[in-house]
Design a protein around this motif. Structure first.
Motif, PDB file in Angstrom:
ATOM      1  N   THR A   3      19.354  58.902  96.364  1.00 16.14           N
ATOM      2  CA  THR A   3      19.848  57.831  95.414  1.00 16.14           C
ATOM      3  C   THR A   3      19.480  56.496  96.090  1.00 16.14           C
ATOM      4  OG1 THR A   3      22.078  58.858  94.947  1.00 16.14           O
ATOM      5  CG2 THR A   3      22.323  56.693  95.078  1.00 16.14           C
ATOM      6  N   ALA A   4      19.228  56.543  97.396  1.00  8.72           N
ATOM      7  CA  ALA A   4      18.665  55.314  97.936  1.00  8.72           C
ATOM      8  C   ALA A   4      17.203  55.127  97.533  1.00  8.72           C
ATOM      9  CB  ALA A   4      18.565  55.412  99.494  1.00  8.72           C
ATOM     10  N   VAL A   5      16.498  56.224  97.243  1.00  7.55           N
ATOM     11  CA  VAL A   5      15.059  56.099  96.835  1.00  7.55           C
ATOM     12  C   VAL A   5      14.989  55.446  95.400  1.00  7.55           C
ATOM     13  CG1 VAL A   5      13.074  57.399  95.843  1.00  7.55           C
ATOM     14  CG2 VAL A   5      14.102  58.029  98.025  1.00  7.55           C
ATOM     15  N   ALA A   6      16.051  56.152  94.368  1.00  5.36           N
ATOM     16  CA  ALA A   6      16.209  55.403  93.027  1.00  5.36           C
ATOM     17  C   ALA A   6      16.681  54.059  93.206  1.00  5.36           C
ATOM     18  CB  ALA A   6      17.082  56.316  92.477  1.00  5.36           C
ATOM     19  N   ALA A   7      17.530  53.760  93.825  1.00  6.61           N
ATOM     20  CA  ALA A   7      18.021  52.232  94.025  1.00  6.61           C
ATOM     21  C   ALA A   7      16.751  51.308  94.433  1.00  6.61           C
ATOM     22  CB  ALA A   7      19.035  52.144  94.942  1.00  6.61           C
ATOM     23  N   LEU A   8      15.883  51.746  95.475  1.00 10.19           N
ATOM     24  CA  LEU A   8      14.750  50.908  95.727  1.00 10.19           C
ATOM     25  C   LEU A   8      14.021  50.634  94.624  1.00 10.19           C
ATOM     26  CD1 LEU A   8      12.876  49.198  97.781  1.00 10.19           C
ATOM     27  CD2 LEU A   8      12.299  51.652  98.627  1.00 10.19           C
ATOM     28  N   VAL A   9      13.560  51.705  94.039  1.00 12.27           N
ATOM     29  CA  VAL A   9      12.564  51.624  92.653  1.00 12.27           C
ATOM     30  C   VAL A   9      13.118  50.885  91.896  1.00 12.27           C
ATOM     31  CG1 VAL A   9      11.463  53.203  90.950  1.00 12.27           C
ATOM     32  CG2 VAL A   9      11.498  53.822  93.308  1.00 12.27           C
ATOM     33  N   ALA A  10      14.419  50.890  91.604  1.00  4.59           N
ATOM     34  CA  ALA A  10      15.202  50.199  90.365  1.00  4.59           C
ATOM     35  C   ALA A  10      15.091  48.649  90.794  1.00  4.59           C
ATOM     36  CB  ALA A  10      16.508  50.608  90.159  1.00  4.59           C
ATOM     37  N   ILE A  59      18.596  52.971  82.130  1.00  4.27           N
ATOM     38  CA  ILE A  59      18.975  54.011  83.202  1.00  4.27           C
ATOM     39  C   ILE A  59      19.508  55.189  82.365  1.00  4.27           C
ATOM     40  CG2 ILE A  59      20.120  54.636  85.240  1.00  4.27           C
ATOM     41  CD1 ILE A  59      20.267  51.543  85.986  1.00  4.27           C
ATOM     42  N   ASN A  60      18.834  56.194  82.117  1.00  7.93           N
ATOM     43  CA  ASN A  60      19.035  57.563  81.658  1.00  7.93           C
ATOM     44  C   ASN A  60      19.388  58.580  82.594  1.00  7.93           C
ATOM     45  OD1 ASN A  60      17.260  56.940  78.424  1.00  7.93           O
ATOM     46  ND2 ASN A  60      19.047  55.844  79.165  1.00  7.93           N
ATOM     47  N   LEU A  61      20.104  59.529  82.270  1.00  2.35           N
ATOM     48  CA  LEU A  61      20.193  60.614  83.030  1.00  2.35           C
ATOM     49  C   LEU A  61      19.481  62.100  82.213  1.00  2.35           C
ATOM     50  CD1 LEU A  61      23.935  60.878  83.745  1.00  2.35           C
ATOM     51  CD2 LEU A  61      22.080  59.861  85.239  1.00  2.35           C
ATOM     52  N   VAL A  62      18.396  62.469  82.887  1.00  2.00           N
ATOM     53  CA  VAL A  62      17.717  63.517  82.390  1.00  2.00           C
ATOM     54  C   VAL A  62      18.202  65.051  82.624  1.00  2.00           C
ATOM     55  CG1 VAL A  62      15.341  64.366  82.177  1.00  2.00           C
ATOM     56  CG2 VAL A  62      15.803  62.205  82.464  1.00  2.00           C
ATOM     57  N   ASP A  63      18.370  65.696  81.720  1.00  3.06           N
ATOM     58  CA  ASP A  63      19.197  66.940  81.845  1.00  3.06           C
ATOM     59  C   ASP A  63      18.265  68.023  82.397  1.00  3.06           C
ATOM     60  OD1 ASP A  63      17.701  68.223  79.798  1.00  3.06           O
ATOM     61  OD2 ASP A  63      19.812  68.495  78.448  1.00  3.06           O
ATOM     62  N   ARG A  64      18.823  69.392  82.647  1.00  3.41           N
ATOM     63  CA  ARG A  64      18.233  70.336  83.387  1.00  3.41           C
ATOM     64  C   ARG A  64      17.122  71.040  82.365  1.00  3.41           C
ATOM     65  NH1 ARG A  64      23.143  72.820  81.202  1.00  3.41           N
ATOM     66  NH2 ARG A  64      22.829  74.506  79.832  1.00  3.41           N
ATOM     67  N   GLY A  65      17.082  71.148  80.976  1.00  2.00           N
ATOM     68  CA  GLY A  65      16.288  71.547  80.370  1.00  2.00           C
ATOM     69  C   GLY A  65      14.851  70.878  80.266  1.00  2.00           C
ATOM     70  N   VAL A  66      14.779  69.583  80.929  1.00  2.00           N
ATOM     71  CA  VAL A  66      13.784  68.998  80.881  1.00  2.00           C
ATOM     72  C   VAL A  66      13.169  68.930  82.375  1.00  2.00           C
ATOM     73  CG1 VAL A  66      12.720  66.551  80.553  1.00  2.00           C
ATOM     74  CG2 VAL A  66      14.425  67.190  79.182  1.00  2.00           C
ATOM     75  N   THR A  67      13.880  69.074  83.574  1.00  2.00           N
ATOM     76  CA  THR A  67      13.566  68.842  84.690  1.00  2.00           C
ATOM     77  C   THR A  67      13.340  70.400  85.429  1.00  2.00           C
ATOM     78  OG1 THR A  67      15.636  68.830  85.396  1.00  2.00           O
ATOM     79  CG2 THR A  67      14.718  66.785  85.084  1.00  2.00           C
ATOM     80  N   ASP A  68      13.822  71.312  84.883  1.00  2.00           N
ATOM     81  CA  ASP A  68      13.588  72.617  85.300  1.00  2.00           C
ATOM     82  C   ASP A  68      13.969  72.834  86.784  1.00  2.00           C
ATOM     83  OD1 ASP A  68      12.239  73.451  83.018  1.00  2.00           O
ATOM     84  OD2 ASP A  68      10.346  72.898  83.952  1.00  2.00           O
ATOM     85  N   GLN A 115      16.589  58.396  85.288  1.00  2.00           N
ATOM     86  CA  GLN A 115      15.163  57.789  84.788  1.00  2.00           C
ATOM     87  C   GLN A 115      15.565  56.421  84.688  1.00  2.00           C
ATOM     88  OE1 GLN A 115      12.601  59.634  81.575  1.00  2.00           O
ATOM     89  NE2 GLN A 115      13.617  57.958  80.427  1.00  2.00           N
ATOM     90  N   LEU A 116      14.450  55.665  85.100  1.00  2.00           N
ATOM     91  CA  LEU A 116      14.772  54.101  85.237  1.00  2.00           C
ATOM     92  C   LEU A 116      13.519  53.622  84.185  1.00  2.00           C
ATOM     93  CD1 LEU A 116      14.898  53.913  89.022  1.00  2.00           C
ATOM     94  CD2 LEU A 116      16.754  53.445  87.282  1.00  2.00           C
ATOM     95  N   ALA A 117      13.789  52.991  83.118  1.00  2.00           N
ATOM     96  CA  ALA A 117      12.883  52.386  82.375  1.00  2.00           C
ATOM     97  C   ALA A 117      12.793  50.780  82.233  1.00  2.00           C
ATOM     98  CB  ALA A 117      12.930  52.824  81.128  1.00  2.00           C
ATOM     99  N   ALA A 118      11.709  50.092  82.864  1.00  2.00           N
ATOM    100  CA  ALA A 118      11.806  48.693  82.652  1.00  2.00           C
ATOM    101  C   ALA A 118      10.941  47.974  81.459  1.00  2.00           C
ATOM    102  CB  ALA A 118      11.221  48.077  84.038  1.00  2.00           C
TER     103      ALA A 118
END
Length: 350
Positions: A36-43, A61-70, A77-80
Motif C-alpha cells: 500500500t505504501a508503494v502504491a501511495a508513493l507512486v500515486a 484509481i481502479n481495482l483490477v480483479d483476479r482474472g486479469v492479474t493471475d 491501478q493508478l492512471a494519471a
C-alpha cells in the motif's frame, strides 16, 4: 472491481487526496502495509507531476480483479491523465531519481517505474497518460515479452460516484483469452451489482464459445437489473477472434492498419435476451488490437492512429482513448469503461 476513485488534481491539496484514496484502494485490494505504501508513493508522484508539468489533470484509481492479474492477486491501478504540453524528453523523465518539483518526494517517474509492478507512459503534445499497477504480490520474475496476450482497461463513473455500473474482466483457458465488458443498466451500486454478476459468470464459463458464455450469463443476471455485455475470445492457436455482444457495447478491431466496427445484437442480458446471438469470427494477425467500450464513450469517438500508442500497455491505450474522447467542455455523460486486448507487447515495458 467496480469501486472507482476519481480525483481531479488542480491544486496542491489534491495531492494528499490522491494519496488517501490510494491507501483506501489498497485496503480494498487487500494489499499489505508495504505494498500500500508503494502504491501511495507512486500515486503521490503522479499527482505532483500533474500539477508541476501539466497544469493539472485527473488521477483515476481502479481495482483490477483476479482474472486479469493471475497469481499476483488483485491490484491497484493508478492512471494519471492530462491535456498538458507533454513531456519533451521522456527518457530523461524516466531516469531513476529525476525530479524537478519541490513538492515531490524525490522519487520521480523512474523510481515509480522501478517500484510499481507495471508502469507505462505515453506522452505527446496533446498530453500525457501514465499508468501504474501495484499487485497484492510482487512481480515474481521476468515477464514474457512476446507470444502473450494482455488486456487492460480504464473505468470512470458518472459524476465521480463511488461505484461504476460498467466493468471489464478477462478469462484464460488453454490457447483462448476471453475479454468481456459489461454495462449494468442505470448507475450506482445496483448497476454495479449487475456487471459484477457478469464477471462472476465469466470466470465460470470463460472456456466456452462467446455465444454460450452469454447464454449461460443470462440466468445469472436475472436477479439483477441486467446488463449490456460483449464477449471477445481470441484463440492464438487458430489466429482467430470470435465476437458476440448483446446490448450497446461498442467494439472496434484494428488490423493491418485499419479499424473495423464489430456490432452487438439488440437485447439485455438478464432481461430481454435474444433468441439467437450471432458470432462474428475474424482473423487475428500480428499487431491486431481490440477496443471494447460502454456507451459512455461518444459514438463518434475517433480511434487512435499513432502506431507508437498502439504498442503501449493496453491500459495506457484504453486511458488515452477515454481522455481523447472527452474534455472539460464535453465530459463523459455516463459511466464509462474502455478495455483493450493486444498481443506481443514490446520488450522493455513492465
Amino acid at each position: 472491481m467496480t469501486r472507482v476513485w476519481t480525483v481531479p488534481v488542480h491544486d496542491s491539496t489534491r495531492v494528499r487526496d490522491v494519496r488517501v484514496a490510494t491507501e483506501e484502494a489498497g485496503s480494498h485490494a487487500r494489499l499489505d502495509a508495504h505494498r500500500t505504501a508503494v502504491a501511495a508513493l507512486v500515486a503521490t508522484e503522479l499527482a505532483t507531476n500533474l500539477l508541476k508539468h501539466a497544469g493539472g489533470g485527473t488521477v483515476l484509481i481502479n481495482l483490477v480483479d483476479r482474472g486479469v492479474t493471475d497469481a499476483r492477486g488483485p491490484a491497484v491501478q493508478l492512471a494519471a491523465l492530462d491535456h498538458g504540453p507533454g513531456i519533451p524528453d521522456v527518457a530523461e523523465a524516466l531516469r531513476d531519481g529525476h525530479t524537478t518539483s519541490e513538492a515531490s518526494l524525490g522519487a520521480g517517474l523512474g523510481t515509480c517505474r522501478r517500484i510499481a509492478d507495471v508502469f507505462d507512459l505515453y506522452s505527446t503534445r496533446r498530453g500525457t497518460v501514465a499508468v501504474a499497477r501495484v499487485h497484492q504480490s510482487p512481480n515474481p520474475g521476468p515477464r514474457q515479452t512476446h507470444d502473450t496476450c494482455a488486456a487492460g482497461g480504464i473505468n470512470i463513473p458518472l459524476a465521480r460516484a463511488e461505484h461504476s455500473g460498467d466493468t471489464w474482466s478477462l478469462a484464460r483457458s488453454d490457447s483462448r483469452t476471453t475479454l468481456m465488458l459489461a454495462d449494468g443498466l442505470g448507475h450506482g451500486a445496483r448497476a454495479a451489482h449487475a456487471s459484477d454478476a457478469a464477471v462472476e459468470a465469466l470466470h465460470d464459463t470463460g472456456h466456452l464459445p462467446p455465444d454460450e458464455i452469454l447464454r449461460l450469463m443470462n440466468p445469472a443476471l436475472r436477479p439483477t437489473r441486467g446488463a449490456a455485455v460483449a464477449v471477445a475470445q481470441l484463440d492464438t492457436d487458430r489466429g482467430e477472434l470470435a465476437f458476440a455482444g448483446v446490448g450497446n457495447i461498442g467494439a472496434r478491431l484494428h488490423t493491418d492498419g485499419s479499424w473495423e466496427h464489430l456490432v452487438s445484437h439488440p437485447g439485455i442480458v438478464g432481461a430481454q435476451f435474444p433468441a439467437t446471438v450471432p458470432v462474428r469470427r475474424l482473423p487475428w494477425r500480428p499487431g491486431s488490437l481490440l477496443v471494447l467500450h460502454s456507451d459512455g464513450l461518444p459514438s463518434r469517438w475517433v480511434p487512435p492512429e499513432d502506431p507508437g500508442l498502439l504498442g503501449h500497455d493496453p491500459a495506457v491505450v484504453a486511458a488515452t482513448v477515454l481522455r481523447d474522447a472527452s474534455s472539460a467542455a464535453s465530459p463523459v455523460r455516463d459511466d464509462t469503461c474502455v478495455a483493450v486486448l493486444a498481443c506481443e507487447r514490446p520488450a522493455g515495458r513492465r
